[in-house]
Scaffold this active site. Structure first.
Site, mmCIF file in Angstrom:
data_model
loop_
_atom_site.group_PDB
_atom_site.id
_atom_site.type_symbol
_atom_site.label_atom_id
_atom_site.label_comp_id
_atom_site.label_asym_id
_atom_site.label_seq_id
_atom_site.Cartn_x
_atom_site.Cartn_y
_atom_site.Cartn_z
ATOM 1 N N SER A 62 0.818 -1.212 0.000
ATOM 2 C CA SER A 62 0.000 0.000 0.000
ATOM 3 C C SER A 62 0.851 1.261 0.000
ATOM 4 O O SER A 62 0.321 2.365 -0.008
ATOM 5 C CB SER A 62 -0.920 0.002 1.223
ATOM 6 O OG SER A 62 -0.186 -0.260 2.402
ATOM 7 N N HIS A 94 -2.515 -2.832 -5.972
ATOM 8 C CA HIS A 94 -2.968 -2.517 -4.620
ATOM 9 C C HIS A 94 -4.490 -2.623 -4.530
ATOM 10 O O HIS A 94 -5.223 -1.755 -4.991
ATOM 11 C CB HIS A 94 -2.503 -1.110 -4.222
ATOM 12 C CG HIS A 94 -2.947 -0.701 -2.851
ATOM 13 N ND1 HIS A 94 -3.256 0.600 -2.530
ATOM 14 C CD2 HIS A 94 -3.136 -1.434 -1.722
ATOM 15 C CE1 HIS A 94 -3.624 0.656 -1.261
ATOM 16 N NE2 HIS A 94 -3.565 -0.562 -0.759
ATOM 17 N N GLU A 119 -5.518 -0.130 -7.402
ATOM 18 C CA GLU A 119 -4.490 0.773 -7.938
ATOM 19 C C GLU A 119 -3.447 -0.064 -8.677
ATOM 20 O O GLU A 119 -2.905 -1.023 -8.111
ATOM 21 C CB GLU A 119 -3.790 1.532 -6.804
ATOM 22 C CG GLU A 119 -4.607 2.640 -6.194
ATOM 23 C CD GLU A 119 -3.839 3.385 -5.107
ATOM 24 O OE1 GLU A 119 -3.783 4.619 -5.163
ATOM 25 O OE2 GLU A 119 -3.295 2.733 -4.193
ATOM 26 N N ASN A 147 -3.551 6.148 -0.406
ATOM 27 C CA ASN A 147 -2.953 6.345 0.917
ATOM 28 C C ASN A 147 -2.165 7.640 1.032
ATOM 29 O O ASN A 147 -1.958 8.130 2.145
ATOM 30 C CB ASN A 147 -2.092 5.137 1.279
ATOM 31 C CG ASN A 147 -2.937 3.965 1.724
ATOM 32 O OD1 ASN A 147 -3.966 4.148 2.372
ATOM 33 N ND2 ASN A 147 -2.547 2.756 1.364
#
Length: 290
Positions: A118, A139, A151, A189
């Site tokens: 992540s 991800h 992702e 993130n």
């Protein structure tokens, strides 16, 4: 075409990825450091699929067929016939690179490799393998069976063919993809974790209580879950790891992990998975711990 997928790590993310791959008709090798851990991951999959059957999202026959496609293993050599292997281990770069170094000698020459990291640099992880051109970041969001987004993060060496094959793979899973450049924490993130970290600072500095902060963001910003509840769900150790990657990678003080987050992790209060985080989950109703 990807027909057999290997998943390394049967925890929260790994069993979720195995779940969606098996439902999409792929054969899955789900491995962990022990068969007991792999079996625990399979039990979670069975429980989650059972809920999908109850809600009418899949049939009992779909569930039985999907479970039948999952094989458990406790060695990386078990992935030797996989078309694609996804690492979903703990968010620790040393552990991930050691896995890739042990894994690659067992793989087919044309096998693709991915990390579900992540936050960690894909280019750097790819360099620890014997096939950086066949490596990408993929991800998934948590919980994987529910969340629609993936992702895709190519590294500097990722080939166009590899990217295309991963895109086809995620389409088969009926996921929506966004492409992120290989910068610390990628897109989701990079935005989400500083918000959670700021919520923890808001608690640390006494601006609001745990419940006030969560209620404010749910009712004032229309978030489905408060940031401190979300941090507990993600795992405070994971939140801290991502903030450290951002802080180290971008050298900006705005990414400094809140000392209170560090203290909770040091105490072993990691959120839901340990029974305590910003809330205590050991009773019938979660209770704030501050």
């Amino acid at each position: 075409m990807v027909e057999k997928v290997g998943i390394i790590g049967a925890g929260q993310m790994g069993n979720g990825i195995a779940h969606v791959c098996a439902l999409a008709g792929m054969d899955v090798i789900l491995s962990d450091v022990s068969i007991d851990r792999a079996e625990a991951g399979l039990e979670v999959i069975k429980g989650n699929m059972g809920r999908q059957v109850t809600k009418g999202k899949i049939t009992a026959a779909d569930m039985d067929a999907a479970i039948g496609r999952i094989t458990l293993a406790d060695t990386l050599a078990a992935h030797n016939k996989c078309d694609l292997v996804i690492e979903a281990a703990v968010e620790d770069e040393k552990i991930k690179t050691s896995i890739f170094k042990e894994l690659c000698p067992h793989l087919k020459a044309d096998a693709l490799v991915a990390s579900n990291t992540s936050s960690i640099a894909i280019t750097r992880l790819a360099a620890s393998t014997d096939r950086p051109e066949k490596f990408m970041g993929v991800h998934f969001m948590n919980p994987v069976p529910v969340m629609k987004l993936v992702e895709l993060i190519p590294g500097i060496a990722t080939s166009e063919e590899t990217f295309d094959r991963f895109h086809v793979f995620t389409e088969k899973l009926k996921k929506t993809t966004v492409v992120s450049e290989d910068f610390p924490a990628f897109i989701v993130n990079r935005i989400l974790m500083p918000m959670i970290n700021e919520a923890i600072y808001t608690l640390y500095e006494g601006v609001g209580t745990v419940e006030a902060i969560d209620d404010a963001m749910m009712l004032g910003a229309n978030h489905p879950m408060g940031p401190l509840t979300l941090a507990d769900f993600i795992g405070l150790d994971t939140c801290l790891s991502i903030m450290q990657v951002l802080y180290d990678g971008l050298a900006d003080s705005k990414y400094r992990p809140c000392p209170l987050l560090v203290k909770y992790v040091e105490a072993g209060w990691l959120g839901r998975k340990t029974g305590r985080g910003f809330y205590d989950y050991r009773g019938d109703i979660p209770v704030p711990t501050r």
